[in-house]
Design a protein around this motif. Structure first.
Motif, PDB file in Angstrom:
ATOM      1  N   LYS A  28       0.807  -1.224   0.000  1.00 49.91           N
ATOM      2  CA  LYS A  28       0.000   0.000   0.000  1.00 49.91           C
ATOM      3  C   LYS A  28       0.840   1.275   0.000  1.00 49.91           C
ATOM      4  O   LYS A  28       0.474   2.250  -0.657  1.00 49.91           O
ATOM      5  CB  LYS A  28      -0.934   0.005   1.210  1.00 49.91           C
ATOM      6  CG  LYS A  28      -1.997  -1.060   1.130  1.00 49.91           C
ATOM      7  CD  LYS A  28      -2.928  -1.014   2.305  1.00 49.91           C
ATOM      8  CE  LYS A  28      -3.982  -2.112   2.161  1.00 49.91           C
ATOM      9  NZ  LYS A  28      -4.940  -2.098   3.246  1.00 49.91           N
ATOM     10  N   LEU A  29       1.946   1.289   0.740  1.00 46.98           N
ATOM     11  CA  LEU A  29       2.729   2.512   0.913  1.00 46.98           C
ATOM     12  C   LEU A  29       3.988   2.572   0.057  1.00 46.98           C
ATOM     13  O   LEU A  29       4.542   3.642  -0.141  1.00 46.98           O
ATOM     14  CB  LEU A  29       3.132   2.677   2.385  1.00 46.98           C
ATOM     15  CG  LEU A  29       2.006   2.759   3.398  1.00 46.98           C
ATOM     16  CD1 LEU A  29       2.569   2.827   4.804  1.00 46.98           C
ATOM     17  CD2 LEU A  29       1.104   3.940   3.116  1.00 46.98           C
ATOM     18  N   GLY A  30       4.456   1.446  -0.380  1.00 41.15           N
ATOM     19  CA  GLY A  30       5.707   1.390  -1.135  1.00 41.15           C
ATOM     20  C   GLY A  30       6.831   0.832  -0.270  1.00 41.15           C
ATOM     21  O   GLY A  30       6.865   1.027   0.936  1.00 41.15           O
ATOM     22  N   ARG A  31       7.737   0.138  -0.921  1.00 43.47           N
ATOM     23  CA  ARG A  31       8.802  -0.558  -0.196  1.00 43.47           C
ATOM     24  C   ARG A  31       9.742   0.376   0.535  1.00 43.47           C
ATOM     25  O   ARG A  31      10.134   0.120   1.667  1.00 43.47           O
ATOM     26  CB  ARG A  31       9.589  -1.442  -1.152  1.00 43.47           C
ATOM     27  CG  ARG A  31       8.816  -2.637  -1.589  1.00 43.47           C
ATOM     28  CD  ARG A  31       9.702  -3.591  -2.374  1.00 43.47           C
ATOM     29  NE  ARG A  31       8.893  -4.700  -2.828  1.00 43.47           N
ATOM     30  CZ  ARG A  31       8.685  -4.993  -4.093  1.00 43.47           C
ATOM     31  NH1 ARG A  31       9.235  -4.271  -5.031  1.00 43.47           N
ATOM     32  NH2 ARG A  31       7.936  -6.015  -4.422  1.00 43.47           N
ATOM     33  N   ILE A  32      10.135   1.464  -0.099  1.00 42.67           N
ATOM     34  CA  ILE A  32      11.110   2.377   0.503  1.00 42.67           C
ATOM     35  C   ILE A  32      10.554   2.987   1.786  1.00 42.67           C
ATOM     36  O   ILE A  32      11.249   3.065   2.800  1.00 42.67           O
ATOM     37  CB  ILE A  32      11.527   3.472  -0.498  1.00 42.67           C
ATOM     38  CG1 ILE A  32      12.185   2.857  -1.724  1.00 42.67           C
ATOM     39  CG2 ILE A  32      12.441   4.490   0.161  1.00 42.67           C
ATOM     40  CD1 ILE A  32      13.449   2.074  -1.432  1.00 42.67           C
TER      41      ILE A  32
END
Length: 61
Positions: A28-32
């Motif tokens: 949902k938020l992104g890996r980084i």
């Protein structure tokens, strides 16, 4: 021995649950962002553990 077994069981449960939660957040938020959040939480945890006396209750908190 019983205390050590309980500690290992708790760590295992949190490890499994954490993998599911972080995986969902990563989608949902992104890996980084998620990896950055994990590093910040780890840093806070390490600093706290170095300042607080480790007892059975604080191990599970």
């Amino acid at each position: 021995m019983k205390v050590a077994a309980n500690a290992v069981a708790m760590i295992s449960l949190f490890n499994t649950g954490g993998r599911l939660i972080w995986d969902t957040l990563s989608d949902k938020l992104g890996r980084i962002r998620v990896v950055t959040m994990m590093f910040i939480i780890t840093a806070i945890s390490m600093i706290t553990m170095s300042l607080v006396a480790l007892k059975y209750v604080t191990l599970l908190a």
